[in-house]
Motif scaffolding. Structure first.
Motif, short mmCIF file in Angstrom:
data_model
loop_
_atom_site.label_atom_id
_atom_site.label_comp_id
_atom_site.label_asym_id
_atom_site.label_seq_id
_atom_site.Cartn_x
_atom_site.Cartn_y
_atom_site.Cartn_z
N ARG A 163 -7.54 7.05 7.98
CA ARG A 163 -6.57 6.06 7.47
C ARG A 163 -7.27 4.75 7.10
NH1 ARG A 163 -1.67 4.99 11.16
NH2 ARG A 163 -3.26 4.90 12.78
N LYS B 271 -7.93 2.00 -1.28
CA LYS B 271 -6.75 1.51 -2.00
C LYS B 271 -6.87 0.02 -2.31
CE LYS B 271 -2.62 4.30 -1.04
NZ LYS B 271 -1.29 4.30 -0.41
N ILE C 56 -6.48 8.94 -5.66
CA ILE C 56 -7.53 8.95 -4.63
C ILE C 56 -7.70 10.36 -4.07
CG2 ILE C 56 -8.12 8.13 -2.32
CD1 ILE C 56 -6.77 5.48 -3.04
N ASN C 57 -6.60 11.03 -3.77
CA ASN C 57 -6.68 12.39 -3.22
C ASN C 57 -7.34 13.34 -4.19
OD1 ASN C 57 -5.51 11.71 -0.79
ND2 ASN C 57 -3.44 12.33 -1.39
N ILE D 120 -8.85 5.34 3.60
CA ILE D 120 -7.87 5.31 2.51
C ILE D 120 -7.39 3.88 2.26
CG2 ILE D 120 -5.58 6.05 1.80
CD1 ILE D 120 -7.66 8.23 1.58
N LEU E 137 0.81 -1.22 0.00
CA LEU E 137 0.00 0.00 0.00
C LEU E 137 0.84 1.28 0.00
CD1 LEU E 137 -2.95 -1.01 2.39
CD2 LEU E 137 -2.86 -1.07 -0.11
N PRO E 138 1.88 1.40 0.85
CA PRO E 138 2.66 2.65 0.82
C PRO E 138 3.42 2.85 -0.50
CG PRO E 138 3.06 1.42 2.86
CD PRO E 138 2.34 0.50 1.93
N GLU F 213 -2.36 6.81 -4.57
CA GLU F 213 -2.71 7.75 -3.49
C GLU F 213 -3.01 9.13 -4.06
OE1 GLU F 213 -0.76 9.38 0.68
OE2 GLU F 213 -0.40 7.33 0.01
N LYS G 187 2.16 5.12 -4.83
CA LYS G 187 2.18 6.58 -4.72
C LYS G 187 1.21 7.23 -5.69
CE LYS G 187 5.54 6.53 -1.70
NZ LYS G 187 5.27 6.88 -0.27
#
Length: 503
Positions: free
Chosen positions: A442, A449, A356-357, A445, A346-347, A353, A350
């Motif tokens: 969190r 994800k 999504i943002n 998200i 997941l991290p 993310e 990038k």
């Protein structure tokens, strides 16, 4: 003679109200809305009409705040409402304004003293109760649930691939509800989701009309029976799950071979949480009513908002194939030959993310935050938020302000979150800010994800037929028929097509 006296009294009262509103506005030094405020209703009449009309007018008020330097004064009934589209004002006010307004009393019919709508003194203890549930350890443990439910969702969609248009929101709502509550009967789950949709529809009518907010008046409304019936359906659904979980816990405790390392669901974690208000001094575990209230908050404020956010994202990807292809390439790069995503992946996602943002920026599931102002607050502009007035933060307007996001603020451009553009740190607030922000951001998200990765791995999203004109040169809102019923939604039902990636 009597009629003449009544007319004179009404005229005098209207003059008095106009003078009072003028005096309040002068004290606040806020720019008044160009729209006329009516006696008793104020600007509430602008919220009458269809869902589409209401959404357009709310957006128009947010844009008017942008035009007038960040704030505009409006009236809802006899209460002054300051609408802001300014990140500075939002940060200053939301750190000090923690109390909900009378509008939230309508939501309390469903969630009681659940942490989203509770009065401050109750909210503080509930926040302490639920915050540990969203710890990093528990979030990592919950990933197994997200992964399993995402895989089930992907298989559930298999028959629909290549067979025309479908509503992706219906499937994502099932995914998020099961992720929070665990397994449930399909019929009961469907009834719960339908009941929530009906509740939101009627609750917004009550919020939009000061007269319907009065219970005695609402009893005369044809929606009265349906409103409380939908609440009972949701209560019964949650109570049944709580009772079943309690039964499982008793069986597990009786089983000496139970694996104590087996991750608990969010509902089970909440049931075991210490420090609830059910015991003297705040000890013990939550009472049944507290469990129901907080489970409704998790299922609705957590689960449903995630479903709405993921639905907007999937539809945006369907209309932006280049973004979708780049996102798919990132997945292949991170996953390699593996067919499923792991928590450590997941991290590394990038670009996902950023996508999504950007979707949350354009379409925040909760587009407005409303708070009561506890004391006079002087703003940098010299205007004042008056004590006992109300503040409405237009999240959509804050996140679309050209001053913060540039002239292309209405365009879908995930790269803006990768370029390192300079903007106010609170120009992006899809989960609120300050002490009363969303504690489960969190969780949301991670859930989005995981499910988007699982679906993109198996399917390509395509626009419905006939596809609308390309939004690349215009406002992405042309893709949706927006409405606001507690949350931001697409009246068209989040329609798209699926094409299987499996050969």
């Amino acid at each position: 003679m009597f009629i003449a006296l009544v007319l004179i009294s009404v005229i005098l009262w209207m003059v008095y109200e106009q003078c009072r509103m003028w005096r309040v506005l002068r004290r606040s030094a806020q720019p008044a809305s160009r729209r006329r405020a009516l006696p008793l209703l104020g600007h509430a009449y602008l919220l009458f009409g269809s869902d589409a009309d209401r959404m357009r007018r709310l957006d128009a008020m947010g844009r008017e705040a942008i035009e007038k330097g960040g704030i505009v004064a409006t009236w809802f009934g006899r209460t002054l409402y300051t609408i802001t589209s300014d990140a500075v004002v939002a940060e200053l006010a939301l750190r000090q304004c923690l109390a909900k307004t009378a509008m939230s009393d309508i939501l309390r019919h469903l969630c009681g003293n659940g942490s989203v709508v509770a009065p401050i003194e109750i909210w503080r203890s509930r926040r302490k109760l639920i915050t540990p549930i969203f710890s990093t350890k528990h979030l990592r443990d919950s990933f197994a649930t997200f992964s399993r439910k995402s895989a089930e969702l992907s298989e559930r969609l298999r028959p629909a691939a290549g067979r025309g248009t479908l509503s992706i929101a219906k499937y994502l709502s099932t995914y998020t509800l099961e992720s929070v509550c665990g397994e449930s009967n399909e019929k009961d789950r469907s009834e719960f989701l339908c009941a929530f949709e009906e509740f939101c529809r009627i609750a917004l009518l009550r919020m939009s009309n000061p007269l319907l907010a009065v219970e005695a008046v609402f009893k005369l409304n044809p929606n009265y029976t349906s409103y409380y019936r939908s609440i009972k359906v949701m209560w019964d659904f949650i109570d049944e799950i709580i009772n079943s979980k309690k039964g499982l816990r008793k069986n597990k405790n009786a089983n000496t071979n139970e694996d104590i390392k087996h991750p608990k669901s969010f509902m089970e974690l909440l049931m075991c949480a210490p420090g609830a208000g059910g015991a003297p001094g705040g000890g013990g575990t939550p009472r049944a009513v507290e469990l129901r209230e907080e489970m409704l908050v998790l299922a609705l404020a957590g689960g449903d908002t995630s479903a709405v956010a993921a639905s907007f994202l999937c539809c945006l990807l369907a209309h932006h194939p280049r973004v979708q292809d780049r996102l798919y390439e990132e997945l292949l790069e991170v996953l390699g030959e593996r067919t499923s995503i792991e928590v450590e992946d997941l991290p590394k996602l990038k670009y996902m993310e950023a996508v999504i943002n950007e979707s949350l920026r354009l379409y925040p599931p909760v587009p407005n935050i409303i708070r009561k102002v506890p004391k006079d607050i002087t703003l940098p502009s010299g205007a004042t938020l008056l004590a006992d007035s109300a503040l409405l933060v237009s999240v959509r307007s804050v996140q679309r302000s050209a001053a913060q996001w540039g002239r292309d603020a209405d365009l879908f451009d995930p790269d803006r979150f990768l370029r390192g553009d300079t903007r106010h740190p609170h120009a992006f607030i899809p989960f609120g800010l300050g002490p009363r922000n969303c504690v489960g951001y969190r969780y949301a998200i991670m859930s989005i994800k995981t499910v988007v990765a699982a679906l993109l791995r198996d399917y390509k999203f395509l626009p419905p037929s006939p596809p609308p004109p390309s939004p690349l040169s215009g406002d992405t809102d042309k893709l949706f028929s927006l409405k606001f019923d507690i949350m931001l939604r697409d009246m068209g039902g989040f329609k798209l097509k699926l094409e299987s990636r499996r050969i």
